[in-house]
Design an enzyme around this catalytic site. Sequence first.
Site, PDB file in Angstrom:
ATOM      1  CG  HIS A  24      -0.126   0.070   2.490  1.00 54.58           C
ATOM      2  ND1 HIS A  24       0.504  -1.024   3.018  1.00 54.58           N
ATOM      3  CD2 HIS A  24       0.170   1.115   3.292  1.00 54.58           C
ATOM      4  CE1 HIS A  24       1.153  -0.657   4.114  1.00 54.58           C
ATOM      5  NE2 HIS A  24       0.971   0.640   4.304  1.00 54.58           N
ATOM      6  CG  HIS A  37       0.185   5.854   2.449  1.00 55.88           C
ATOM      7  ND1 HIS A  37      -1.054   5.244   2.556  1.00 55.88           N
ATOM      8  CD2 HIS A  37       0.925   5.381   3.473  1.00 55.88           C
ATOM      9  CE1 HIS A  37      -1.055   4.450   3.619  1.00 55.88           C
ATOM     10  NE2 HIS A  37       0.141   4.510   4.187  1.00 55.88           N
TER      11      HIS A  37
END
Length: 152
Positions: free
Chosen positions: A59, A74
């Site tokens: 992620h 992110h």
Amino acid sequence: MTPLAVNSPVSGRVVPLTEVPDQVFANAMVGPGLAVEPDRAAGAALAPVDGTVAALHPHAFVVATEDGAAVLVHLGIDTVKLKGEGFTLHVVKGEKVRAGQPIVSWNPADVEAAGYAPICPVVALDAVAETLEPRQADGPVGAGEVLFSWRR
């Protein structure tokens, strides 16, 4: 010194970090930058700069340049809770990458369907806000287009 061009990892709409629904990013505790509200289409998140993959999670990832500038990408907020599901890594930690190279494939629509915000903070680590020259926030950006310049 020539400013470092930091490119958008995804296509979407540029928004200020203050709009990220996570106080760590919204308050620039990790560092200054911008966020991208991604288009809801499956695809790859791209390396924002040339460098080495310094950190890699399904992620999130960090690419560090040869001169030590490090950029965090992110993919969504709280997406660590997905435990990697829906994310496909295309590189390994320590690999040298070029700006625009696919790092992680994902689908922002699936992230949103799972109940998480798919917004993507792009942060200049160990930087001060005054060294960044952002593109106009709240406008469209294509993956691989300059998101901000970083004077180092």
